[in-house]
Design a protein around this motif. Structure first.
Motif, PDB file in Angstrom:
ATOM      1  N   SER A  95       0.717  -1.024   0.054  1.00 13.38           N
ATOM      2  CA  SER A  95       0.019  -0.022  -0.108  1.00 13.38           C
ATOM      3  C   SER A  95       0.761   1.219   0.100  1.00 13.38           C
ATOM      4  O   SER A  95       2.138   1.206  -0.013  1.00 13.38           O
ATOM      5  N   ASP A  96       0.136   2.548  -0.076  1.00 11.22           N
ATOM      6  CA  ASP A  96       1.041   3.619   0.098  1.00 11.22           C
ATOM      7  C   ASP A  96       1.487   3.963   1.710  1.00 11.22           C
ATOM      8  O   ASP A  96       1.874   4.889   1.713  1.00 11.22           O
ATOM      9  N   GLU A  97       0.957   3.177   2.368  1.00 13.80           N
ATOM     10  CA  GLU A  97       1.229   3.315   3.972  1.00 13.80           C
ATOM     11  C   GLU A  97       2.608   3.346   4.526  1.00 13.80           C
ATOM     12  O   GLU A  97       3.761   2.641   3.742  1.00 13.80           O
ATOM     13  N   TRP A  98       3.151   4.017   5.441  1.00 20.28           N
ATOM     14  CA  TRP A  98       4.302   3.789   6.137  1.00 20.28           C
ATOM     15  C   TRP A  98       4.837   2.551   6.554  1.00 20.28           C
ATOM     16  O   TRP A  98       4.045   1.662   6.962  1.00 20.28           O
ATOM     17  N   PHE A  99       6.005   2.236   6.283  1.00 20.06           N
ATOM     18  CA  PHE A  99       6.706   0.914   6.846  1.00 20.06           C
ATOM     19  C   PHE A  99       8.111   1.060   7.236  1.00 20.06           C
ATOM     20  O   PHE A  99       8.609   2.035   6.793  1.00 20.06           O
ATOM     21  N   PHE A 146      14.894   3.421   9.457  1.00 20.04           N
ATOM     22  CA  PHE A 146      14.230   4.392   9.256  1.00 20.04           C
ATOM     23  C   PHE A 146      12.822   4.151   9.025  1.00 20.04           C
ATOM     24  O   PHE A 146      12.482   2.857   8.812  1.00 20.04           O
ATOM     25  N   TRP A 147      11.761   4.988   8.494  1.00 21.71           N
ATOM     26  CA  TRP A 147      10.338   4.828   7.984  1.00 21.71           C
ATOM     27  C   TRP A 147      10.529   5.336   6.665  1.00 21.71           C
ATOM     28  O   TRP A 147      10.866   6.355   5.956  1.00 21.71           O
ATOM     29  N   ALA A 148       9.749   4.439   5.678  1.00 26.43           N
ATOM     30  CA  ALA A 148       9.521   5.032   4.371  1.00 26.43           C
ATOM     31  C   ALA A 148       7.940   4.661   3.825  1.00 26.43           C
ATOM     32  O   ALA A 148       7.322   3.749   4.521  1.00 26.43           O
ATOM     33  N   ALA A 149       7.589   5.486   2.976  1.00 27.62           N
ATOM     34  CA  ALA A 149       6.280   5.192   2.238  1.00 27.62           C
ATOM     35  C   ALA A 149       6.594   5.535   0.726  1.00 27.62           C
ATOM     36  O   ALA A 149       7.232   6.452   0.412  1.00 27.62           O
ATOM     37  N   LYS A 171      10.303   6.395 -16.002  1.00 30.08           N
ATOM     38  CA  LYS A 171       9.956   7.042 -17.355  1.00 30.08           C
ATOM     39  C   LYS A 171       8.957   8.144 -16.843  1.00 30.08           C
ATOM     40  O   LYS A 171       8.483   8.434 -15.952  1.00 30.08           O
ATOM     41  N   GLU A 172       9.201   9.124 -17.832  1.00 26.03           N
ATOM     42  CA  GLU A 172       8.396  10.457 -17.923  1.00 26.03           C
ATOM     43  C   GLU A 172       6.990  10.127 -17.967  1.00 26.03           C
ATOM     44  O   GLU A 172       6.408   9.155 -18.139  1.00 26.03           O
ATOM     45  N   ASN A 173       5.990  11.307 -17.293  1.00 26.99           N
ATOM     46  CA  ASN A 173       4.781  11.326 -17.520  1.00 26.99           C
ATOM     47  C   ASN A 173       3.848  10.257 -16.773  1.00 26.99           C
ATOM     48  O   ASN A 173       2.880   9.918 -17.443  1.00 26.99           O
ATOM     49  N   SER A 174       4.731   9.755 -15.749  1.00 27.86           N
ATOM     50  CA  SER A 174       4.050   8.650 -14.723  1.00 27.86           C
ATOM     51  C   SER A 174       4.058   9.033 -13.337  1.00 27.86           C
ATOM     52  O   SER A 174       5.094   9.545 -12.845  1.00 27.86           O
ATOM     53  N   LYS A 175       3.085   9.297 -12.673  1.00 28.51           N
ATOM     54  CA  LYS A 175       3.127   9.832 -11.310  1.00 28.51           C
ATOM     55  C   LYS A 175       3.704   8.802 -10.265  1.00 28.51           C
ATOM     56  O   LYS A 175       3.504   7.796 -10.373  1.00 28.51           O
ATOM     57  N   GLY A 176       4.659   9.606  -9.443  1.00 30.94           N
ATOM     58  CA  GLY A 176       5.250   8.478  -8.349  1.00 30.94           C
ATOM     59  C   GLY A 176       5.766   9.375  -7.367  1.00 30.94           C
ATOM     60  O   GLY A 176       5.882  10.846  -7.406  1.00 30.94           O
ATOM     61  N   TRP A 177       5.993   9.023  -5.927  1.00 30.34           N
ATOM     62  CA  TRP A 177       6.473   9.838  -4.851  1.00 30.34           C
ATOM     63  C   TRP A 177       6.954   8.742  -3.857  1.00 30.34           C
ATOM     64  O   TRP A 177       6.688   7.631  -3.896  1.00 30.34           O
ATOM     65  N   ALA A 178       7.812   9.359  -2.855  1.00 25.10           N
ATOM     66  CA  ALA A 178       8.210   8.522  -1.920  1.00 25.10           C
ATOM     67  C   ALA A 178       8.508   9.612  -0.685  1.00 25.10           C
ATOM     68  O   ALA A 178       8.832  10.616  -1.009  1.00 25.10           O
ATOM     69  N   ALA A 179       8.293   8.961   0.255  1.00 20.69           N
ATOM     70  CA  ALA A 179       8.661   9.846   1.897  1.00 20.69           C
ATOM     71  C   ALA A 179       9.529   9.042   2.609  1.00 20.69           C
ATOM     72  O   ALA A 179       9.445   7.939   2.806  1.00 20.69           O
ATOM     73  N   ILE A 180      10.338   9.834   3.386  1.00 20.14           N
ATOM     74  CA  ILE A 180      11.334   8.989   4.045  1.00 20.14           C
ATOM     75  C   ILE A 180      11.295   9.971   5.729  1.00 20.14           C
ATOM     76  O   ILE A 180      11.181  11.162   5.827  1.00 20.14           O
ATOM     77  N   ASP A 181      11.379   9.199   6.725  1.00 18.15           N
ATOM     78  CA  ASP A 181      11.365   9.843   7.923  1.00 18.15           C
ATOM     79  C   ASP A 181      11.992   9.079   8.860  1.00 18.15           C
ATOM     80  O   ASP A 181      12.240   7.722   9.111  1.00 18.15           O
ATOM     81  N   SER A 182      12.539   9.843  10.137  1.00 15.07           N
ATOM     82  CA  SER A 182      13.170   9.238  11.212  1.00 15.07           C
ATOM     83  C   SER A 182      14.212   8.211  10.941  1.00 15.07           C
ATOM     84  O   SER A 182      14.372   7.252  11.136  1.00 15.07           O
ATOM     85  N   PHE A 183      15.362   9.001  10.420  1.00 14.77           N
ATOM     86  CA  PHE A 183      16.787   8.343  10.131  1.00 14.77           C
ATOM     87  C   PHE A 183      17.315   7.868  11.867  1.00 14.77           C
ATOM     88  O   PHE A 183      17.428   8.995  12.388  1.00 14.77           O
ATOM     89  N   GLN A 184      17.845   6.651  11.758  1.00 15.94           N
ATOM     90  CA  GLN A 184      18.577   6.433  13.214  1.00 15.94           C
ATOM     91  C   GLN A 184      19.519   5.608  12.998  1.00 15.94           C
ATOM     92  O   GLN A 184      19.299   4.416  12.507  1.00 15.94           O
ATOM     93  N   LEU A 185      20.811   5.837  13.223  1.00 12.66           N
ATOM     94  CA  LEU A 185      22.099   4.865  13.006  1.00 12.66           C
ATOM     95  C   LEU A 185      22.591   4.684  14.406  1.00 12.66           C
ATOM     96  O   LEU A 185      23.026   5.880  15.057  1.00 12.66           O
ATOM     97  N   ALA A 186      22.485   3.442  15.056  1.00 11.71           N
ATOM     98  CA  ALA A 186      22.868   3.322  16.367  1.00 11.71           C
ATOM     99  C   ALA A 186      23.625   2.006  16.721  1.00 11.71           C
ATOM    100  O   ALA A 186      23.423   0.976  15.850  1.00 11.71           O
ATOM    101  N   ARG A 187      24.493   2.249  17.701  1.00  9.51           N
ATOM    102  CA  ARG A 187      25.293   0.805  18.090  1.00  9.51           C
ATOM    103  C   ARG A 187      24.359  -0.177  18.355  1.00  9.51           C
ATOM    104  O   ARG A 187      23.820  -0.266  19.632  1.00  9.51           O
ATOM    105  N   ALA A 188      24.029  -1.282  17.555  1.00  7.69           N
ATOM    106  CA  ALA A 188      23.058  -2.412  17.954  1.00  7.69           C
ATOM    107  C   ALA A 188      22.947  -3.444  16.800  1.00  7.69           C
ATOM    108  O   ALA A 188      23.515  -3.241  15.886  1.00  7.69           O
ATOM    109  N   GLU A 189      22.705  -4.650  17.103  1.00 11.49           N
ATOM    110  CA  GLU A 189      22.318  -5.631  16.185  1.00 11.49           C
ATOM    111  C   GLU A 189      20.654  -5.354  15.762  1.00 11.49           C
ATOM    112  O   GLU A 189      20.104  -5.267  16.830  1.00 11.49           O
TER     113      GLU A 189
END
Length: 410
Positions: free
Chosen positions: A34-38, A384-387, A66-84
Motif C-alpha cells: 500500500s502507500d502506507e508507512w513501513f 528508518f521509515w518509508a512510504a 519514465k516520464e509522465n507517470s506519477k510517483g512519490w516517496a517519503a522518508i522519516d526518522s533516520f537513526q544509526l545506532a550501535r546495535a544488532e
C-alpha cells in the motif's frame, strides 16, 4: 516517473583507494502492499581495507523512471545506532546479495583465540585464596567428565570448605589483548556451579573486563549466581574503548566466589575469543545472569526526524527533482503523498520526493549523511521509515555501502 530510491554506504575517499561499493537494501513500488508507512532496518558494518576499518557515509538515492507517470516517496526518522538488528522488510535484500539458502549465512571467525586446558593453562594467570584455587583436573567427584563428556578431558576446577563464612575467590586472568586488533570480541565459555542436587552453596561466577589504562576501572560485564545441573554455556560481548584516538588494550578476569565455610566447587572449560557480529549474552539475562552494566548510555550515531531541516545532511538533485521537507497537511490527497508522518501526526514533517514532467529518465536526487568513523562504529543498526506510492514511477529504494579510497586499491 520516479524509478528508484537507493541507500548507499560510501567510504571516505583517499588518494590510494577509491572505495568499495555495496548495495545494502532495496525496495520497489511493486513490492509495497500500500502507500502506507513501513519500517526499514538493517545492520551496517564498516568496510575494511588492509585490515583497517574505513570511514563511510550512507547515501539515500532516488532515481527517476519514465516520464509522465506519477510517483512519490517519503522518508522519516533516520537513526544509526550501535546495535544488532534484523533485516526489514525481509524481501528488501538486493538481488546481488541474496544468500544461497543451501549455504550458511554466518562466516566462521578466522581470528579465534581458543583454550581447552587439555595441555596447559594457555598462558593465563591463575590465583586463589588458600586452597580455593583453579587447577587443571579431570574426572573429579561431582564432575566426572569435561564439557564434551570425556572422562579424561581436562578443565579448570576449584573446591574447598571448612573455613570461616567470609567470601573467598579464585580467578583466571587472560593475556593482554591489543585494543586496536580486538576492538570487539565475543567471549564464549562453559561453566559448572555446585549445589544443584544438594542445595545452593551461594557461589557465583563473574567475568570482569580490565582496561589497561589508569583512567579506567575494572567493570563487571557478566555474572551468574545459581547452581547448574551440569556444564552450562556462557557468553558475553567484550569491547575496548577509544582513548586519545587509540583503542585501549584489555584483559578479562574470570572469577569464582563462594563463602569459605561452604564445601563447594566451581569449574570452567573451553574459553573462546572470536570476532563475531552477533554475541548474545548467555544464559539469557534474568534473575541469575547479570549482563554488563551500562555506565553511560550510548547516543545514536545519527538521528534525524526531519522536523525542521535535513540535520546537516547533504542533499543534491535538480531544481525539479530534489528532496524537500514536507508535512502531511501539504498533501491535497493521498495520491500526492502521505497525509501524516510515520507517527500518525498530520503536522509532522518528513523528507519527500515527487516525480513528474520535465525530468529525464535516470535523473537522481540523494540525501547523504556526514562521514562516520569506521573504527568507532564497526557494527550499527540503521533504522528508518518509508512510504512509496504503490505501482508508481518510483521503482525502488536502494541503500549502498562504499568503502574508503586508498592509493593502491580502486
Amino acid at each position: 516517473t520516479l524509478r528508484s530510491i537507493t541507500i548507499v554506504l560510501q567510504g571516505e575517499e583517499q588518494e590510494d583507494h577509491a572505495g568499495d561499493v555495496e548495495i545494502l537494501w532495496m525496495y520497489s513500488s511493486e513490492q509495497v502492499g500500500s502507500d502506507e508507512w513501513f519500517k526499514g532496518q538493517f545492520e551496517v558494518r564498516a568496510p575494511i581495507h588492509d585490515d583497517v576499518h574505513q570511514n563511510y557515509t550512507l547515501r539515500f538515492v532516488a532515481e527517476h523512471g519514465k516520464e509522465n507517470s506519477k510517483g512519490w516517496a517519503a522518508i522519516d526518522s533516520f537513526q544509526l545506532a550501535r546495535a544488532e538488528c534484523m533485516f526489514l522488510p525481509s524481501d528488501a535484500l538486493p538481488p546481488t546479495t541474496t544468500p544461497d539458502p543451501t549455504q550458511p549465512t554466518t562466516v566462521p571467525p578466522t581470528d579465534d583465540e581458543f583454550c581447552t586446558f587439555q595441555e596447559d593453562n594457555c598462558g593465563f594467570e591463575i590465583e586463589g585464596d588458600g586452597d580455593f584455587k583453579f587447577e587443571r583436573k579431570s574426572g573429579v567427584e561431582g564432575i566426572w567428565t569435561d564439557r564434551h563428556g570425556n572422562a579424561d578431558g581436562m578443565f579448570l576446577y576449584a573446591q574447598s570448605g571448612g573455613r570461616d563464612s567470609s567470601l573467598i575467590n579464585t580467578y583466571v586472568i587472560s593475556e593482554e589483548f591489543a585494543g586496536e586488533k580486538h576492538i570487539v570480541e565475543c567471549f564464549h565459555f562453559w561453566f559448572y556451579l555446585d549445589g544443584f542436587l544438594d542445595g545452593a552453596k551461594n557461589e557465583s561466577l563473574q567475568v570482569i573486563l580490565r582496561l589497561s589504562t589508569p583512567q579506567q576501572n575494572e567493570s563487571l560485564v557478566w555474572s551468574y549466581a545459581k547452581a547448574t545441573p551440569g556444564w552450562t554455556e556462557g557468553q558475553v560481548e567484550l569491547r575496548s574503548i577509544l582513548e586519545e584516538d587509540k583503542y585501549v588494550n584489555w584483559r578479562i578476569n574470570v572469577m569464582a566466589v563462594k563463602p569459605g565455610d561452604r564445601a563447594a566447587f566451581v569449574a570452567v572449560d573451553d574459553f573462546t575469543f572470536s570476532i563475531d557480529d552477533i554475541c548474545e549474552t548467555m544464559p539469557i539475562p534474568g534473575g541469575d545472569t547479570t549482563p554488563a552494566p551500562e555506565t553511560t548510555a550510548t547516543p545514536p550515531t545519527i538521528q534525524c526526524e526531519f522536523e525542521t531541516d535535513f540535520c546537516g545532511f547533504e542533499v543534491t538533485g535538480t531544481d525539479k527533482f530534489n528532496f524537500t521537507i514536507r508535512q502531511g497537511g501539504d498533501m491535497a490527497n493521498a495520491e500526492d503523498g502521505p497525509q501524516i508522518d510515520h507517527t500518525g501526526n498530520k503536522d509532522g514533517h518528513f523528507a519527500y520526493i515527487s516525480s513528474g514532467e520535465g525530468n529525464s529518465e535516470g535523473s537522481q536526487t540523494e540525501i547523504e549523511t556526514h562521514m562516520i568513523h569506521g573504527e568507532n562504529h564497526l557494527i550499527e543498526c540503521f533504522q528508518f521509515w518509508a512510504a512509496i506510492k504503490k505501482d508508481g514511477s518510483l521503482r525502488s529504494i536502494t541503500i549502498v555501502l562504499q568503502g574508503e579510497e586508498q592509493e593502491d586499491h580502486a
